[in-house]
Every structure is written in C-alpha cells, then in structure tokens.
Design an enzyme around this catalytic site. Structure first.
Site, mmCIF file in Angstrom:
data_model
loop_
_atom_site.group_PDB
_atom_site.id
_atom_site.type_symbol
_atom_site.label_atom_id
_atom_site.label_comp_id
_atom_site.label_asym_id
_atom_site.label_seq_id
_atom_site.Cartn_x
_atom_site.Cartn_y
_atom_site.Cartn_z
ATOM 1 N N SER A 152 -73.330 17.279 68.392
ATOM 2 C CA SER A 152 -72.362 17.667 69.428
ATOM 3 C C SER A 152 -71.522 18.802 68.860
ATOM 4 O O SER A 152 -71.259 18.854 67.653
ATOM 5 C CB SER A 152 -71.447 16.490 69.764
ATOM 6 O OG SER A 152 -70.333 16.948 70.525
ATOM 7 N N TYR A 200 -66.403 9.627 67.156
ATOM 8 C CA TYR A 200 -67.574 10.342 67.687
ATOM 9 C C TYR A 200 -67.799 11.646 66.913
ATOM 10 O O TYR A 200 -68.921 11.941 66.483
ATOM 11 C CB TYR A 200 -67.356 10.621 69.176
ATOM 12 C CG TYR A 200 -68.479 11.373 69.839
ATOM 13 C CD1 TYR A 200 -69.662 10.741 70.193
ATOM 14 C CD2 TYR A 200 -68.354 12.730 70.120
ATOM 15 C CE1 TYR A 200 -70.696 11.443 70.805
ATOM 16 C CE2 TYR A 200 -69.376 13.439 70.736
ATOM 17 C CZ TYR A 200 -70.539 12.795 71.073
ATOM 18 O OH TYR A 200 -71.562 13.495 71.674
#
Ligand SMILES: NC(=O)c1ccc[n+]([C@@H]2O[C@H](COP(=O)([O-])OP(=O)(O)OC[C@H]3O[C@@H](n4cnc5c(N)ncnc54)[C@H](OP(=O)(O)O)[C@@H]3O)[C@@H](O)[C@H]2O)c1
Length: 272
Positions: free
Chosen positions: A134, A147
């Site tokens: 990401s 995350y």
C-alpha cells in the site's frame, strides 16, 4: 527453455473481490493457468467467479490452511500476495490479538506462502512474487499505524530477498496502490474505543479515506500494473499506482520527511 508467460501457472490470494479478482481475470486473459483464493470459495456468488479460475480455500491467519493451499495449487510460477485486512485505530487502543491477526494475515501468511512456492520457482529457474502493499506502507498516516507497519514489513521482506533470488530468474516485487475503488472501506476493521479521546479525529481521517477510496481508480488499473510487473524481464523493486500516489511519492523523494508527514496528515484532517 523457459516457458512463455502465457503457459505459466499463477496463484492469486484474495481473488474473491477487488484487486485480486481483477488480477485473476487479467491473468486468465493473458493465458495463464490461474488459482484464486478466498476464505470460503464455495460460498462465492457466481458473479464474482471468473471463468477459468480454479478456486482454493485459504485463510492466511491459519498456517495449516496456507500449507494445504500451496499443496493443492502445486508448482506455481507467479504468486500474487494480494489478500489483506484493512485495519484502523488509534495506536494506543490497538488490542494485541487484533495486531497479531493483522500481522499473520498481511505479513506472516504471505511470507509463509512465498516460502512454500519459492523453492520450486528457484529449481525451475523462473518465478515472480508480487506483494500487494500500500502507498501507506511508504507514506504512513495517523490512525493506520498497524496497517502501515504491516505493508512496510511486507515490502521490506520482498526488497531484501530480491538479491537472494534474482540469480535464479526469480523476482520479488511490491506494488503499492493508492486509493482504489474496491469497496474495501466497508470491510475495514475499526478498533477505536467508544468515548475515546481520539474518536473525533479518527472519524475525520476515516471519512476522508473512505471518500478517497470511493473516488479512486478501478481495480483493473492495479491489475494492469501487476501484469506489467509480472511480464517485466527484471521487475522493479516497487511500483506505485493510483489514487494520488504520483504526487505523494514525488513529495517523498523531494521534501524532508517531516514536511511530507505533515502535508499527508493534514490532507486527512490531522494537524500537528
Ligand atoms: N482498495 C484500496 O484502496 C487499497 C489501497 C492500497 C492497498 N490495498 C491492498 O490491496 C489488497 C486488496 O485490496 P482490495 O481493496 O481488493 O480489498 P478487498 O476487496 O476487501 O479484498 C480483500 C481480499 O482479501 C481476502 N482476505 C481477507 N482476509 C483474509 C484472510 N484472513 N485470509 C485470506 N484471504 C483474506 C478476501 O477474501 P475472502 O473475504 O473471500 O476471504 C478478499 O478477496 C489488500 O492487501 C489491500 O490492503 C488496497
């Protein structure tokens, strides 16, 4: 002689929706034999089943499930480690069990699956392992610490291991998407306590993230980037794609880290 790309066997984790589904479809269109995974493939509705994909059950939180999946797929030439959990919450309030689950799914599960297929790739002299990271793994954001850390860890495993496998024709690479319109916002894990001192700012960040995702590029554009990475003779260490990633990475390259960090957080309503 090495086989052309169209005869390769590919395994895509998290092929039941979003980026994984689009990647499985692109791989089938490219002539690959494709295995796609979901936690419960038998329960997948017909409209998300891609004709030509062989579906296998896989729960990345469970090492036994990972071993079964690798055994069922057999020799794999292309592995796309795409499945992941989107976890959010104030750092102070992240419960240890949730953190452990996240790292099992987003990092350790992908690492174990890679370890199971890499020896075959090395012996056959060809392989591609694509980590779907990401943009937040390179550009961290408040209230996404777990995350961000999981995606940075995944990228770092791949980047460090590249030099171990490149001499065998096996390349590891990471694709870091920005905001992609897959509906992932509706599947996020929210770990904020009710009445939390962070709640108001947390809600602001998440609502901006959700709005960006809804306005994001389609999963097919990420799948196209993944296909380019797979087809490259020497895949790059990292590919950024979509959702403001060009501007964000340009900032990261040119500005001091403290400035980039402030600009990014302010875009999401976090002032400091
Ligand atoms: N969408 C974005 O804006 C964006 C941005 C940057 C990075 N990413 C990353 O891109 C990847 C795909 O995202 P997406 O937006 O396509 O998400 P998505 O539509 O929610 O798909 C996630 C996939 O992961 C699978 N999955 C979830 N938990 C799992 C587990 N415990 N074990 C095995 N599989 C599991 C799901 O399958 P089942 O539920 O069927 O098991 C599903 O197929 C993720 O790693 C995500 O972090 C997405």
């Amino acid at each position: 002689m090495t086989a052309p790309h169209r005869q390769r066997t590919a395994l895509v984790t998290g092929a039941s929706s979003g980026i994984g589904l689009a990647t499985a479809r692109a791989l089938v269109a490219g002539g690959h034999t494709v295995y796609g995974t979901g936690r419960n493939p038998d329960g997948m509705p017909d409209d998300v089943r891609v004709p030509g994909v062989y579906y296998l059950p896989l729960d990345l939180a469970d090492p036994a499930s990972i071993e079964r999946c690798a055994a069922q797929a057999g020799p794999v030439d292309v592995l796309v480690n795409n499945a992941g959990e989107s976890q959010s919450g104030p750092f102070e309030e992240l419960p240890p069990d949730d953190l452990e689950r996240l790292f099992r799914i987003n990092v350790l599960g992908a690492v174990l699956l890679s370890q199971l297929v890499l020896p075959g790739m090395r012996e056959r002299g060809y392989g591609r392992v694509v980590m779907v990271g990401s943009m937040l793994g390179s550009l961290p954001l408040a209230y996404r610490s777990s995350y961000c850390a999981s995606k940075a860890a995944l990228r770092t495993f791949a980047s460090a291991a590249r030099a171990e496998f490149a001499p065998y024709g096996v390349w590891l690479t990471t694709v870091e998407p920005g905001s992609i319109n897959t509906g992932i916002s509706g599947r996020r894990t929210h770990l904020v306590r009710s009445g939390s001192v962070f709640e108001e700012q947390y809600r602001r960040v998440i609502s901006r993230l959700d709005a960006r995702e809804a306005a994001g590029i389609p999963a097919e554009e990420v799948a196209a980037q993944i296909m380019d990475a797979i087809r490259a003779r020497r895949p790059r260490p990292m590919y950024a794609v979509g959702g403001g990633s060009r501007v964000a990475f340009a900032m990261k390259r040119t500005l001091p880290e403290s400035v980039t960090e402030r600009i990014l957080n302010r875009q999401f309503g976090v002032r400091f």
